[in-house]
Design a protein around this motif. Structure first.
Motif, PDB file in Angstrom:
ATOM      1  N   ASN A   1      16.765  12.481  28.958  1.00 48.59           N
ATOM      2  CA  ASN A   1      17.915  11.955  28.211  1.00 48.59           C
ATOM      3  C   ASN A   1      17.486  10.748  27.381  1.00 48.59           C
ATOM      4  O   ASN A   1      17.835  10.621  26.207  1.00 48.59           O
ATOM      5  CB  ASN A   1      19.034  11.577  29.186  1.00 48.59           C
ATOM      6  CG  ASN A   1      20.387  11.572  28.508  1.00 48.59           C
ATOM      7  OD1 ASN A   1      20.512  11.952  27.341  1.00 48.59           O
ATOM      8  ND2 ASN A   1      21.401  11.125  29.211  1.00 48.59           N
ATOM      9  N   SER A   2      16.655   9.877  27.999  1.00 46.24           N
ATOM     10  CA  SER A   2      16.242   8.665  27.268  1.00 46.24           C
ATOM     11  C   SER A   2      15.309   9.008  26.105  1.00 46.24           C
ATOM     12  O   SER A   2      15.181   8.239  25.159  1.00 46.24           O
ATOM     13  CB  SER A   2      15.567   7.662  28.218  1.00 46.24           C
ATOM     14  OG  SER A   2      14.333   8.198  28.617  1.00 46.24           O
ATOM     15  N   LEU A   3      14.668  10.182  26.168  1.00 50.18           N
ATOM     16  CA  LEU A   3      13.802  10.607  25.054  1.00 50.18           C
ATOM     17  C   LEU A   3      14.615  11.229  23.908  1.00 50.18           C
ATOM     18  O   LEU A   3      14.065  11.592  22.868  1.00 50.18           O
ATOM     19  CB  LEU A   3      12.769  11.634  25.540  1.00 50.18           C
ATOM     20  CG  LEU A   3      11.711  11.114  26.527  1.00 50.18           C
ATOM     21  CD1 LEU A   3      10.898  12.273  27.098  1.00 50.18           C
ATOM     22  CD2 LEU A   3      10.784  10.117  25.837  1.00 50.18           C
ATOM     23  N   GLY A   4      15.906  11.383  24.129  1.00 50.41           N
ATOM     24  CA  GLY A   4      16.783  11.902  23.060  1.00 50.41           C
ATOM     25  C   GLY A   4      16.791  13.423  22.960  1.00 50.41           C
ATOM     26  O   GLY A   4      17.361  13.987  22.008  1.00 50.41           O
ATOM     27  N   LEU A   5      16.170  14.118  23.934  1.00 53.99           N
ATOM     28  CA  LEU A   5      16.067  15.580  23.809  1.00 53.99           C
ATOM     29  C   LEU A   5      17.403  16.287  24.076  1.00 53.99           C
ATOM     30  O   LEU A   5      17.742  17.269  23.407  1.00 53.99           O
ATOM     31  CB  LEU A   5      14.976  16.118  24.758  1.00 53.99           C
ATOM     32  CG  LEU A   5      13.551  15.638  24.425  1.00 53.99           C
ATOM     33  CD1 LEU A   5      12.550  16.096  25.476  1.00 53.99           C
ATOM     34  CD2 LEU A   5      13.120  16.146  23.049  1.00 53.99           C
TER      35      LEU A   5
ATOM     36  N   GLY B   1      15.049  20.479  30.325  1.00 58.57           N
ATOM     37  CA  GLY B   1      14.187  19.742  31.241  1.00 58.57           C
ATOM     38  C   GLY B   1      13.116  20.599  31.858  1.00 58.57           C
ATOM     39  O   GLY B   1      12.891  21.749  31.459  1.00 58.57           O
ATOM     40  N   GLY B   2      12.472  20.028  32.878  1.00 56.85           N
ATOM     41  CA  GLY B   2      11.436  20.760  33.605  1.00 56.85           C
ATOM     42  C   GLY B   2      12.064  21.643  34.666  1.00 56.85           C
ATOM     43  O   GLY B   2      13.286  21.886  34.662  1.00 56.85           O
ATOM     44  N   GLY B   3      11.239  22.094  35.591  1.00 52.92           N
ATOM     45  CA  GLY B   3      11.702  23.001  36.635  1.00 52.92           C
ATOM     46  C   GLY B   3      12.842  22.413  37.450  1.00 52.92           C
ATOM     47  O   GLY B   3      13.764  23.132  37.847  1.00 52.92           O
ATOM     48  N   SER B   4      12.792  21.111  37.706  1.00 53.44           N
ATOM     49  CA  SER B   4      13.843  20.494  38.530  1.00 53.44           C
ATOM     50  C   SER B   4      15.201  20.617  37.849  1.00 53.44           C
ATOM     51  O   SER B   4      16.201  20.939  38.491  1.00 53.44           O
ATOM     52  CB  SER B   4      13.513  19.009  38.773  1.00 53.44           C
ATOM     53  OG  SER B   4      12.317  18.916  39.509  1.00 53.44           O
TER      54      SER B   4
ATOM     55  N   PHE C   1       9.898  20.002  22.145  1.00 58.81           N
ATOM     56  CA  PHE C   1      10.450  19.518  23.415  1.00 58.81           C
ATOM     57  C   PHE C   1       9.375  19.170  24.441  1.00 58.81           C
ATOM     58  O   PHE C   1       9.693  18.625  25.498  1.00 58.81           O
ATOM     59  CB  PHE C   1      11.454  20.543  23.993  1.00 58.81           C
ATOM     60  CG  PHE C   1      12.794  20.442  23.348  1.00 58.81           C
ATOM     61  CD1 PHE C   1      12.987  20.858  22.035  1.00 58.81           C
ATOM     62  CD2 PHE C   1      13.877  19.884  24.021  1.00 58.81           C
ATOM     63  CE1 PHE C   1      14.213  20.731  21.407  1.00 58.81           C
ATOM     64  CE2 PHE C   1      15.114  19.754  23.409  1.00 58.81           C
ATOM     65  CZ  PHE C   1      15.283  20.175  22.097  1.00 58.81           C
ATOM     66  N   VAL C   2       8.118  19.504  24.147  1.00 54.67           N
ATOM     67  CA  VAL C   2       7.063  19.169  25.114  1.00 54.67           C
ATOM     68  C   VAL C   2       6.003  18.243  24.524  1.00 54.67           C
ATOM     69  O   VAL C   2       4.999  17.955  25.165  1.00 54.67           O
ATOM     70  CB  VAL C   2       6.395  20.442  25.689  1.00 54.67           C
ATOM     71  CG1 VAL C   2       7.379  21.206  26.547  1.00 54.67           C
ATOM     72  CG2 VAL C   2       5.837  21.345  24.613  1.00 54.67           C
ATOM     73  N   VAL C   3       6.268  17.747  23.324  1.00 60.90           N
ATOM     74  CA  VAL C   3       5.294  16.858  22.680  1.00 60.90           C
ATOM     75  C   VAL C   3       5.125  15.555  23.459  1.00 60.90           C
ATOM     76  O   VAL C   3       4.019  15.038  23.582  1.00 60.90           O
ATOM     77  CB  VAL C   3       5.708  16.589  21.210  1.00 60.90           C
ATOM     78  CG1 VAL C   3       4.929  15.425  20.626  1.00 60.90           C
ATOM     79  CG2 VAL C   3       5.452  17.823  20.369  1.00 60.90           C
ATOM     80  N   GLY C   4       6.206  15.075  24.057  1.00 61.48           N
ATOM     81  CA  GLY C   4       6.112  13.785  24.752  1.00 61.48           C
ATOM     82  C   GLY C   4       5.621  13.884  26.182  1.00 61.48           C
ATOM     83  O   GLY C   4       5.537  12.875  26.879  1.00 61.48           O
TER      84      GLY C   4
END
Ligand SMILES: NC(=O)c1ccc[n+]([C@@H]2O[C@H](COP(=O)([O-])OP(=O)(O)OC[C@H]3O[C@@H](n4cnc5c(N)ncnc54)[C@H](O)[C@@H]3O)[C@@H](O)[C@H]2O)c1
Ligand SMILES: [Fe+2]
Length: 393
Positions: free
Chosen positions: A37-41, A90-93, A175-178
Motif C-alpha cells: 500500500n505504501s508503494l502506491g500499488l 500482493g505476494g502469496g500472503s 508490480f514487481v520492480v520494487g
C-alpha cells in the motif's frame, strides 16, 4: 479416470493492468498489505476503477504468513463493503488471504481447517477474484491452494479446492520492480521448488509436466539476472511468467517433501516461505533419487537436469548433480543453503526441532512425495540441513 487442469485467465506483459478497464462490475474490494500500500500499488489499481465510476476500497491488514483471524477480519470488511470483485494486490500472503476471505464472504460457515478439495462451495454468487502478484514466486494467482496459519498453534496448513482458482491473474512487471533483492531470490526459489516438486509429485500429469519443464528452464536462466538487476523489466517479467507457470504446474499436481519441511520451518522459526522450501529442495532431491526403488523419481529429476545441460548415464548420479546445480544457483543469488547460513541459532533450532518434525508429518504435501519418509528420517534431514550436509540416506 478423470483429471482436471485448473488455471485462471492470464493477462501478462507491460500494461497488463489495463485489463481492469475491460471488466464490468460496481464494487471492488482491494486486499493488500501495508508495504505494498505504501508503494502506491493498490492505489494504482483503485484509480483505474474509480475513474470508471466504480466504488473501490483498499484493505491493507495482511501480515506475512496470514493467520485465520486475519482472514476473518478481511472477510468481515468485505461483507461490510459488499464487493462484487475482490482484487488481491500482493505476494502469496495477500493472495491467500483474499482467496480464503472470499470463501468466508460467500460461505460464512465454512471452517477453513476442514476445507477439502471435494467440497462444493458454490463460490461466485457474490463476487469474483482477480490476483495481481507483487512477488515472483508463489504462483498463488494460478493455484487453487491457500496456506493459512493457525492462531493458536502457529502451524501453517495448506488446503486446496478447485473453486479457489482465481478468475483472472494479471501479471504486470511494473508490480514487481520494487521487490528487494532478498525477496526476489527467496520467492524465485519458491517458484523453482514448485516446478521441481510438481514434476516428481505422484499426481504429476502431462499438463503439469509441460508447465514444470518451461518454468525450470526459465528460472535457471532468469532468476540470477533478476536478482542482479532489480530494475530490469525483462527479467522481472520472465520471472513473473515462470512463477505463474510453476504455480500452474504444482497447482495441478501438488507440492511434495520440500514444502512439508518448509511450511514447518516457517511455522516454528518464522522463516520466509520461499527461503525455507528453497533451502529444503536440494536435500529432498538427494533423498528422493536414492537407490533402485526410487529410480522413477531419479529419471524425472534427470529430465529436469538435462534442461540445464547436465548429462550422464545413471539417473541417480544425474539427480545428485542436479541437486548440486540447485545449490550453485542458491549460492549465486544469495539464498541460504542451511539453517546456519540463514542465521538460525543452534539453540533455537534444537528447541524447535520436535515441533518442526511433528508439523512436517502432518503436512498434506507429504502425501504426494515420490518416496515415503518417516519422522526419524525427517528429524535426520533437518539435522543435515542445519549444517548443510549432503543427504546420504
Ligand atoms: N497458495 C499458494 O499456491 C501458495 C504457494 C506458495 C506459497 N504460498 C504462501 O505465500 C506466502 C509467501 O508469499 P510471498 O513469498 O509472496 O511473500 P509475502 O506475500 O509473505 O510477502 C513478503 C514480504 O514482501 C513484501 N512485498 C511483497 N511484494 C513486494 C514488492 N513488490 N516490493 C516490496 N516488498 C514487497 C510484503 O509486504 C511482505 O513484507 C506464504 O504464506 C506461503 O505459504 C502460497
Ligand atoms: Fe511454495
Amino acid at each position: 479416470m478423470v483429471w482436471w487442469f485448473y488455471v485462471p485467465n492470464i493477462v501478462f506483459g507491460e500494461d497488463a493492468l489495463t485489463e481492469l478497464e475491460q471488466i464490468s462490475g460496481k464494487k471492488a474490494f482491494i486486499v493488500t498489505d501495508r508495504v505494498i500500500n505504501s508503494l502506491g500499488l493498490a492505489e494504482k489499481v483503485c484509480r483505474i476503477l474509480t475513474e470508471r465510476q466504480w466504488e473501490a476500497a483498499i484493505w491493507d491488514g495482511v501480515e506475512p504468513d496470514p493467520k485465520v483471524s486475519t482472514v476473518k477480519a478481511a472477510a468481515e470488511a468485505i461483507k461490510m463493503f459488499g464487493a462484487d470483485w475482490i482484487i488481491a494486490v500482493g505476494g502469496g500472503s495477500v493472495m491467500d488471504t483474499a482467496k480464503a476471505a472470499w470463501v468466508l464472504y460467500e460461505k460464512p460457515d465454512v471452517e477453513l481447517h476442514a476445507l477439502t478439495p471435494f467440497d462444493e462451495l458454490g463460490l461466485r454468487k457474490k463476487a469474483k477474484l482477480i490476483c495481481i502478484p507483487t512477488t515472483t514466486g508463489t504462483g498463488s494467482e494460478a493455484t487453487k491452494a491457500i496456506v493459512i496459519r493457525d492462531d493458536e498453534t502457529g502451524r501453517k496448513f495448506a488446503t486446496i479446492n478447485p473453486e479457489l482458482t482465481p478468475d483472472i491473474a494479471i501479471l504486470d512487471p511494473e508490480f514487481v520492480v520494487g521487490l528487494p533483492r532478498n525477496l526476489t531470490a527467496y520467492t524465485g526459489m519458491d517458484a523453482l521448488t514448485h516446478a521441481v516438486e510438481g514434476y516428481v509429485s505422484v499426481w504429476k500429469n502431462d499438463f503439469s509436466d509441460g508447465c514444470s519443464l518451461q518454468a525450470v528452464k526459465m528460472i535457471f536462466e532468469w532468476l540470477p539476472k533478476s536478482v542482479d538487476n532489480l530494475t530490469d523489466l525483462e527479467s522481472r517479467e520472465k520471472m513473473l511468467i515462470a512463477a505463474c507457470l510453476a504455480g500452474m504446474a504444482f497447482g495441478n499436481s501438488q507440492a511434495a517433501l520440500a514444502h512439508s519441511l518448509g511450511h514447518s520451518m516457517g511455522s516454528v522459526l518464522r522463516t520466509h516461505h520461499g527461503m525455507s522450501v528453497g533451502m529444503a529442495l536440494p536435500y529432498t532431491i538427494e533423498f528422493n533419487c536414492r537407490g533402485k526403488e526410487n529410480e522413477e523419481a531419479a529419471k524425472q529429476y534427470s529430465e529436469l537436469a538435462r534442461l540445464i545441460g547436465i548429462t550422464g548415464k545413471k539417473p541417480e548420479t544425474v539427480s545428485l548433480k542436479f541437486a548440486g546445480a540447485v545449490r550453485e544457483l542458491m549460492k549465486k543469488i544469495g539464498s541460504p543453503q542451511s539453517f546456519k547460513e540463514a542465521g538460525v541459532k543452534k539453540k533455537d533450532f534444537n528447541a524447535g526441532l520436535e515441533n518442526m518434525v511433528d508439523f512436517a508429518m502432518m503436512d498434506t504435501s507429504l502425501t504426494m512425495n515420490p518416496r515415503n519418509i518417516d519422522s526419524e528420517e525427517i528429524r535426520k534431514m533437518y539435522r543435515y540441513m542445519y549444517d548443510g550436509t549432503v543427504i546420504d540416506f
